[in-house]
Design a protein around this motif. Structure first.
Motif, PDB file in Angstrom:
ATOM      1  N   ARG A  28       0.826  -1.212   0.000  1.00 55.48           N
ATOM      2  CA  ARG A  28       0.000   0.000   0.000  1.00 55.48           C
ATOM      3  C   ARG A  28       0.861   1.263   0.000  1.00 55.48           C
ATOM      4  NH1 ARG A  28      -3.433  -1.738   4.423  1.00 55.48           N
ATOM      5  NH2 ARG A  28      -4.601  -3.376   3.400  1.00 55.48           N
ATOM      6  N   LEU A  29       1.925   1.253   0.829  1.00 60.24           N
ATOM      7  CA  LEU A  29       2.819   2.414   0.882  1.00 60.24           C
ATOM      8  C   LEU A  29       3.496   2.636  -0.473  1.00 60.24           C
ATOM      9  CD1 LEU A  29       4.621   2.008   4.342  1.00 60.24           C
ATOM     10  CD2 LEU A  29       2.781   3.576   3.744  1.00 60.24           C
ATOM     11  N   ALA A  30       3.961   1.547  -1.100  1.00 57.09           N
ATOM     12  CA  ALA A  30       4.655   1.669  -2.390  1.00 57.09           C
ATOM     13  C   ALA A  30       3.716   2.264  -3.437  1.00 57.09           C
ATOM     14  CB  ALA A  30       5.157   0.296  -2.839  1.00 57.09           C
ATOM     15  N   TYR A  31       2.467   1.796  -3.462  1.00 53.54           N
ATOM     16  CA  TYR A  31       1.479   2.324  -4.420  1.00 53.54           C
ATOM     17  C   TYR A  31       1.216   3.798  -4.143  1.00 53.54           C
ATOM     18  CZ  TYR A  31      -3.041   2.806  -6.865  1.00 53.54           C
ATOM     19  OH  TYR A  31      -4.068   3.218  -7.658  1.00 53.54           O
ATOM     20  N   PHE A  32       1.126   4.165  -2.852  1.00 53.13           N
ATOM     21  CA  PHE A  32       0.901   5.560  -2.480  1.00 53.13           C
ATOM     22  C   PHE A  32       2.061   6.438  -2.965  1.00 53.13           C
ATOM     23  CE2 PHE A  32       1.240   9.207   0.340  1.00 53.13           C
ATOM     24  CZ  PHE A  32      -0.055   9.663   0.404  1.00 53.13           C
ATOM     25  N   ILE A  33       3.296   5.959  -2.733  1.00 50.30           N
ATOM     26  CA  ILE A  33       4.479   6.729  -3.152  1.00 50.30           C
ATOM     27  C   ILE A  33       4.466   6.941  -4.664  1.00 50.30           C
ATOM     28  CG2 ILE A  33       7.000   6.604  -3.395  1.00 50.30           C
ATOM     29  CD1 ILE A  33       7.032   5.153  -0.657  1.00 50.30           C
ATOM     30  N   LEU A  34       4.113   5.895  -5.424  1.00 46.05           N
ATOM     31  CA  LEU A  34       4.114   6.018  -6.887  1.00 46.05           C
ATOM     32  C   LEU A  34       2.994   6.912  -7.386  1.00 46.05           C
ATOM     33  CD1 LEU A  34       4.957   2.388  -7.958  1.00 46.05           C
ATOM     34  CD2 LEU A  34       6.376   4.418  -8.172  1.00 46.05           C
ATOM     35  N   ARG A  35       1.841   6.878  -6.713  1.00 42.72           N
ATOM     36  CA  ARG A  35       0.692   7.662  -7.179  1.00 42.72           C
ATOM     37  C   ARG A  35       0.887   9.153  -6.999  1.00 42.72           C
ATOM     38  NH1 ARG A  35      -5.239   6.375  -5.738  1.00 42.72           N
ATOM     39  NH2 ARG A  35      -5.469   8.117  -7.160  1.00 42.72           N
ATOM     40  N   GLN A  36       1.830   9.555  -6.099  1.00 42.96           N
ATOM     41  CA  GLN A  36       2.036  10.982  -5.847  1.00 42.96           C
ATOM     42  C   GLN A  36       2.849  11.650  -6.953  1.00 42.96           C
ATOM     43  OE1 GLN A  36       0.342  12.269  -3.050  1.00 42.96           O
ATOM     44  NE2 GLN A  36      -0.396  10.167  -3.209  1.00 42.96           N
ATOM     45  N   GLU A  37       2.963  10.998  -8.090  1.00 43.80           N
ATOM     46  CA  GLU A  37       3.630  11.547  -9.273  1.00 43.80           C
ATOM     47  C   GLU A  37       5.041  12.064  -9.016  1.00 43.80           C
ATOM     48  OE1 GLU A  37       0.531  14.051 -10.685  1.00 43.80           O
ATOM     49  OE2 GLU A  37      -0.629  12.288 -11.213  1.00 43.80           O
ATOM     50  N   ASP A  39       6.785  13.355  -6.714  1.00 43.84           N
ATOM     51  CA  ASP A  39       7.170  14.383  -5.750  1.00 43.84           C
ATOM     52  C   ASP A  39       7.521  13.795  -4.390  1.00 43.84           C
ATOM     53  OD1 ASP A  39       5.332  16.602  -3.742  1.00 43.84           O
ATOM     54  OD2 ASP A  39       7.377  16.928  -4.457  1.00 43.84           O
ATOM     55  N   LEU A  40       6.579  13.047  -3.791  1.00 41.11           N
ATOM     56  CA  LEU A  40       6.834  12.444  -2.484  1.00 41.11           C
ATOM     57  C   LEU A  40       7.999  11.472  -2.568  1.00 41.11           C
ATOM     58  CD1 LEU A  40       6.116  11.745   0.457  1.00 41.11           C
ATOM     59  CD2 LEU A  40       4.508  10.071  -0.418  1.00 41.11           C
ATOM     60  N   GLY A  41       8.021  10.662  -3.623  1.00 47.24           N
ATOM     61  CA  GLY A  41       9.087   9.668  -3.762  1.00 47.24           C
ATOM     62  C   GLY A  41      10.456  10.319  -3.811  1.00 47.24           C
ATOM     63  N   ALA A  42      10.598  11.354  -4.640  1.00 48.27           N
ATOM     64  CA  ALA A  42      11.894  12.022  -4.779  1.00 48.27           C
ATOM     65  C   ALA A  42      12.308  12.664  -3.460  1.00 48.27           C
ATOM     66  CB  ALA A  42      11.812  13.073  -5.887  1.00 48.27           C
ATOM     67  N   LYS A  43      11.355  13.335  -2.806  1.00 50.66           N
ATOM     68  CA  LYS A  43      11.675  14.005  -1.539  1.00 50.66           C
ATOM     69  C   LYS A  43      12.030  13.002  -0.452  1.00 50.66           C
ATOM     70  CE  LYS A  43       9.277  18.416  -1.816  1.00 50.66           C
ATOM     71  NZ  LYS A  43       8.111  19.175  -1.352  1.00 50.66           N
TER      72      LYS A  43
ATOM     73  N   GLN B  49      13.746   5.618  -5.653  1.00 48.06           N
ATOM     74  CA  GLN B  49      14.106   6.361  -6.871  1.00 48.06           C
ATOM     75  C   GLN B  49      13.899   5.503  -8.117  1.00 48.06           C
ATOM     76  OE1 GLN B  49      18.000   7.430  -5.519  1.00 48.06           O
ATOM     77  NE2 GLN B  49      17.485   9.608  -5.392  1.00 48.06           N
ATOM     78  N   GLN B  50      14.341   4.242  -8.030  1.00 47.61           N
ATOM     79  CA  GLN B  50      14.226   3.365  -9.189  1.00 47.61           C
ATOM     80  C   GLN B  50      12.757   3.120  -9.550  1.00 47.61           C
ATOM     81  OE1 GLN B  50      15.877  -0.716  -9.249  1.00 47.61           O
ATOM     82  NE2 GLN B  50      17.758   0.304  -9.867  1.00 47.61           N
ATOM     83  N   ALA B  51      11.942   2.825  -8.532  1.00 49.19           N
ATOM     84  CA  ALA B  51      10.525   2.567  -8.792  1.00 49.19           C
ATOM     85  C   ALA B  51       9.871   3.806  -9.397  1.00 49.19           C
ATOM     86  CB  ALA B  51       9.820   2.152  -7.499  1.00 49.19           C
ATOM     87  N   CYS B  52      10.187   4.992  -8.827  1.00 49.24           N
ATOM     88  CA  CYS B  52       9.565   6.216  -9.335  1.00 49.24           C
ATOM     89  C   CYS B  52       9.979   6.495 -10.772  1.00 49.24           C
ATOM     90  CB  CYS B  52       9.920   7.415  -8.455  1.00 49.24           C
ATOM     91  SG  CYS B  52       9.036   7.425  -6.896  1.00 49.24           S
ATOM     92  N   SER B  53      11.200   6.162 -11.134  1.00 43.88           N
ATOM     93  CA  SER B  53      11.647   6.489 -12.492  1.00 43.88           C
ATOM     94  C   SER B  53      11.256   5.396 -13.489  1.00 43.88           C
ATOM     95  CB  SER B  53      13.166   6.711 -12.514  1.00 43.88           C
ATOM     96  OG  SER B  53      13.842   5.488 -12.315  1.00 43.88           O
ATOM     97  N   GLN B  54      11.163   4.142 -13.051  1.00 40.46           N
ATOM     98  CA  GLN B  54      10.937   3.060 -14.012  1.00 40.46           C
ATOM     99  C   GLN B  54       9.471   2.668 -14.181  1.00 40.46           C
ATOM    100  OE1 GLN B  54      13.475  -0.232 -13.130  1.00 40.46           O
ATOM    101  NE2 GLN B  54      15.337   0.887 -13.614  1.00 40.46           N
ATOM    102  N   ILE B  55       8.676   2.856 -13.138  1.00 33.37           N
ATOM    103  CA  ILE B  55       7.308   2.359 -13.232  1.00 33.37           C
ATOM    104  C   ILE B  55       6.376   3.399 -13.825  1.00 33.37           C
ATOM    105  CG2 ILE B  55       5.311   1.545 -11.912  1.00 33.37           C
ATOM    106  CD1 ILE B  55       7.239   0.158 -10.082  1.00 33.37           C
TER     107      ILE B  55
END
Lengths: 201, 201
Positions: A28-37, A39-43, B49-55
């Motif tokens: 769930r956390l991974a999906y949330f991080i990816l859905r934030q386009e 921004d959250l992931g990079a920060k 970082q990898q997930a955000c850039s690749q997925i």
């Protein structure tokens, strides 16, 4: 899980290594991080990297710090004759929130927990003994938690300190503020009774 | 919190933006990440970082993918006349675990939830309609959750599909396997009753 792309599976795996986060929560956390386009992931990624590279332990008290000495050890207004020993950095936050303590700290980063295979060497104890041998310490407050392991650690350290002629103390035990007598356990009540104070009117 | 070094505070702040993680849990997680001596922190940061850039999202069904088409949409063995519509990528994992479904998927990435200010445009609905208009779809299974929002979304989409002459269906509702009748709520029981099947002996 096999149906997810590899980089997603890897993120879930790394997240599920965190305490109290299982595979479901991690997904769930991974999906949330990816859905934030992004921004959250990079920060979040940069905050983790920055914290890991910049934060070290204060070389005197082992609190988290970005320089050799932490904010307490480098504060000349602190009373260096009084040391409060805690298990974790978070415990210091509780003390500072109270705002009445003006001494210094020492973070053990562990407890003496033989059942979990953690002996005295798993905590910053040798460093504490070296510190009290070097400085002019008047009192060491052993503020580990009031649990079996916290009590055992405090007693163990108190013995080592008394061999070196250092006075140590333990936080008072009793009814917490707002606590109802009806729901107090017998150990707490027994300690509150033996530690009762006279009302001077 | 003010007593912690800035980079630690920043890490706690970013972690507490994650769902169901408050400031206390975030502080504990941050301390855990730092105590693992760089290994977990470095791996976690790089995994993010990898997930955000690749997925990205599959351009057909919007499942998570590392290429234009996801593993389902690029699998020639799948039945492209049958589409199962779900809310989240995780729902597909439940379907694949069962292993009996051989059709394709469509991930809405949201539900129609007016109370939370999410209208039909907050989900990949326009894309679903374009997809069924283009392809030769025989049936669309609306497998959103059996909640108020899931039901409302399914009914709404079913109406739009029927206007386009497409047959849609909904998963059966009833007593879950292992469920005790005594603890079944009245709605579940009522649906299990009206959907009962004859025993042919």
């Amino acid at each position: 899980m096999q149906a997810f792309p590899p980089s997603f599976q890897r993120l879930v795996h790394e997240l599920s290594r965190l305490p109290s986060i299982g595979e479901k929560s991690a997904t769930r956390l991974a999906y949330f991080i990816l859905r934030q386009e992004g921004d959250l992931g990079a920060k979040l990624a940069s905050a983790i990297q920055q914290a890991c590279s910049q934060i070290r332990l204060c070389e005197t008290c082992f609190f988290l710090s970005e320089s050799e000495k932490c904010r307490f050890c480098s504060d000349p207004g602190r009373d260096e004759h009084l040391i409060c020993v805690v298990e974790k950095p978070m415990d210091i936050i509780a003390f500072e929130r109270m705002g009445e303590f003006r001494g210094l700290y020492h973070v053990l980063h562990g407890l003496w927990a033989p059942l979990r295979g953690q002996g005295p060497e798993s905590m910053k104890l040798r460093e504490l003994l070296e510190r009290v041998e070097k400085g002019e310490i008047e009192e060491v407050i052993l503020a580990t938690s009031s649990t079996v392991e916290g009590d055992a650690t405090a007693l163990y350290i108190a013995k080592l300190l008394s061999e070196r002629g250092i006075v140590s103390s333990r936080l008072a035990q009793g009814i917490p503020k707002g606590g109802e007598l009806e729901y107090s356990d017998e150990v707490t009540l027994s300690r509150a009774l033996s530690g009762r104070s006279r009302i001077d009117s």
